[in-house]
Structures are given as structure tokens and as C-alpha cells.
Write a protein that holds these residues in place. Structure first.
Motif: not given
Length: 340
Positions: A170, A172, A174, A232-233, A235-236, A239, A255, A260
């Protein structure tokens, strides 16, 4: 009733998606996996629920009432329930009152670490006072200290994602949560504005959404309230938790379960989750400049070092914050409530 099986009602007043709702969903499925019979009792019917109606397994377990105390009394009286487990101040206050009248075992979990408005603080004070003498669970040590009455500290948990759903690709940075003062979305916007070379994204809704939408920098997108974070995870990359107060936010566990890592202010129960520099990063203080400095260092890490921390984040959840690790602790509290 056998020693290994209980009939449990999870009681809440809920109309939206949030940490408490995710906790109840995870708990219901985890208890069922352990061989218990579980019902989710919503004190009022606000229509289609974004969590409990979205999952067919949860929908089949959910009962929606009309908001009246008498109806709740009659419903619990008819159900063959061994333990009522309340979540949130309204369910706690009313649920304990009804259970006392029916001589039912009751357990209450305290989730929130933020102070809220004067009205909310009053209800939370009433919630704490009325919980005295009952079995209580706090999701973090700071909440237990603030509670001021005896409680078991049992931290939040998640069902870890399967390996095939874990992604380290990912981009982003976020924010996922409610757009309200205690969550610090304004701080996150300041961080994004100071790091224009990176992509920032905000997931959620709340009273500050409109004002932040008007002042967001060009490198930020506001994606609003999504039905689920699962798509959506991937894309990240990181966090960011910019909260001014917290319990132990479930979104941090979710996350990390997806590999993440989290950058967060050292608030609430987050220091018990994040081992700084090993599975994530803690930011001391509450100034945006401190968060910016920490996040800048994170984004300068080598790919191999970052991936190792992401893997450690997931391992932390598997070892300490998974359903299989935590649900047995909650079962123990149920047994204590029944014995008391």
C-alpha cells in the motif's frame, strides 16, 4: 447447561459502525467458535445496521428492540440467557438494572477513553457508579484506572486476516475513525499538509467532516464512511492515530493484523500494543510537529526494514490480540459473574 457451553446476550445501543460494534462482532463470532450460543440484542431499531446486518452470520444472531425498558425486560425474561454482556453506557445502565430485577448474571465492558461532552460525561459517570459490584472489563489499563472500580483488563482483539489477504504494497498514510475532536483528525490534516510528497487518506465520518473537507491539502482524499475496511487495507502503508485520548482502538489491531504498522501518539492502551521501533512507532507529546517528525523518519526506512516491522506487527496480533488468545479470558469473567 454444560460446563463448556453458555447462552450469552451481547447488549448494545448501536446504529453505526465503530470500535464497539467491531468488538461485539468479533466477540460474537469468537464465542460461537468456542461452542457458546450467542445473541446480539440491540436496544433500539435504527434500520439496517452496517455491521450486524452486513454479515449473514451476525444478522441471524441479532435481535432489534424498539428502545423500551419493558420490552428489554420481557425479551431477556423469555430468552434462556446465562450471561448478559453490556457494551456502551446506555446498555450498561439499563442492562444492569434489568438484570438485577431478573437476577441474571451481567458483565459490562468499558471501551471509551475520551471524555466527550458534558452530557456524555454525566452518563459515563452514571455508568461507572451503577457498575459497582458487578463484573466489569476494561479494554486498557488507563480506562481501568479512570473507572475507579474493580475491573479485569482484557484488551481488544481481532480475528487475524489469512495470509493471502496480507499485503505490504500500500501507499496511503491513513486515518481511520470518527471525525471528532478527541480523535484528532485536524492534527492528521496538518501532518498531511506538511508532507506533500506522500498520499494521505481519511476514512470515516463525524461532526468535523465538512470543515476538514474544505481545508484538506491536495495530497489528501476524504473517503467517508465505508461499509467495511476489508477492501481498503491493501491500499494502506501506515495507519496514523492522532487521537488526544483513546482506549485500545480496534482499528489499530485490525491494521496490524493485515501487516500495516501504526504510528500513534502514546495515549490510552496503545503503549501496551506498540513496541516502539519493533512493530510500530509511538510519538511522545501531542504536537503535530512531533508526529510529523516521527512519520518522516518512518517513511525514510529501507523497504526491508519496513517490511520486517510490518511482519512483527502482524505477529503481535497473532500471539497476543487474536480471538483465540483473548476470548478465553472473557469466558473466565462470565464464569465469575455466574458464580457471584
Amino acid at each position: 447447561m454444560s460446563r463448556s457451553s453458555l447462552n450469552i446476550a451481547l447488549l448494545a445501543d448501536s446504529r453505526s459502525f465503530g470500535g464497539i460494534e467491531s468488538h461485539i462482532a468479533n466477540l460474537a463470532l469468537g464465542l460461537e467458535q468456542s461452542g457458546h450460543r450467542v445473541l446480539i440484542v440491540l436496544m433500539a431499531n435504527y434500520g439496517e445496521h452496517p455491521v450486524f446486518d452486513a454479515n449473514p452470520k451476525l444478522r441471524a444472531k441479532t435481535i432489534k428492540l424498539s428502545g423500551g425498558v419493558v420490552e428489554l425486560y420481557n425479551t431477556l425474561d423469555k430468552l434462556s440467557v446465562d450471561v448478559v454482556h453490556t457494551h456502551g453506557y446506555k446498555a450498561g445502565i439499563i442492562g444492569r438494572f434489568v438484570c438485577r430485577m431478573q437476577d441474571k448474571a451481567v458483565v459490562s465492558t468499558f471501551h471509551a477513553g475520551e471524555r466527550g461532552s458534558l452530557k456524555i460525561r454525566f452518563y459515563r459517570w452514571l455508568d461507572r457508579i451503577s457498575a459497582k459490584g458487578h463484573q466489569c472489563i476494561s479494554v486498557s489499563q488507563p480506562i481501568a484506572r479512570e473507572l475507579g472500580i474493580s475491573s479485569d483488563v482484557i484488551q481488544n482483539f481481532v480475528e487475524p486476516a489469512t495470509t493471502k489477504n496480507v499485503s505490504f504494497g500500500g501507499r496511503q498514510l491513513a486515518f481511520v475513525g470518527r471525525f471528532s475532536a478527541e480523535k484528532g483528525p485536524d492534527t492528521f490534516v496538518k501532518v498531511a499538509a506538511s508532507m506533500p510528497e506522500h498520499i494521505f487518506a481519511m476514512y470515516g465520518a463525524g461532526p468535523q467532516f465538512s470543515s476538514l473537507d474544505k481545508c484538506k491539502p491536495l495530497n489528501m482524499c476524504l473517503l467517508g464512511q465505508v461499509p467495511s475496511m476489508l477492501p481498503h487495507w491493501q491500499d494502506i502503508k501506515v495507519l496514523c492515530i492522532t487521537s488526544r485520548a483513546e482506549g485500545l482502538p480496534l482499528v489499530a489491531l485490525e491494521a496490524m493484523a493485515h501487516g500495516i504498522p501504526v504510528v500513534s501518539y502514546a495515549v490510552g492502551g496503545l503503549p501496551s500494543l506498540i513496541d516502539h521501533g519493533n512493530n510500530g512507532w509511538l510519538v511522545e507529546g501531542h504536537e503535530p510537529s512531533q508526529f510529523i517528525a516521527a512519520l518522516t523518519q518512518v517513511m525514510q526506512l529501507s523497504q526491508s526494514r519496513f517490511k520486517l516491522i510490518a511482519q512483527n506487527a502482524r505477529k503481535t496480533i497473532l500471539d497476543k490480540f487474536s480471538t483465540s488468545a483473548v476470548v478465553p479470558q472473557i469466558e473466565t469473567v462470565y464464569r465469575q459473574a455466574l458464580g457471584g
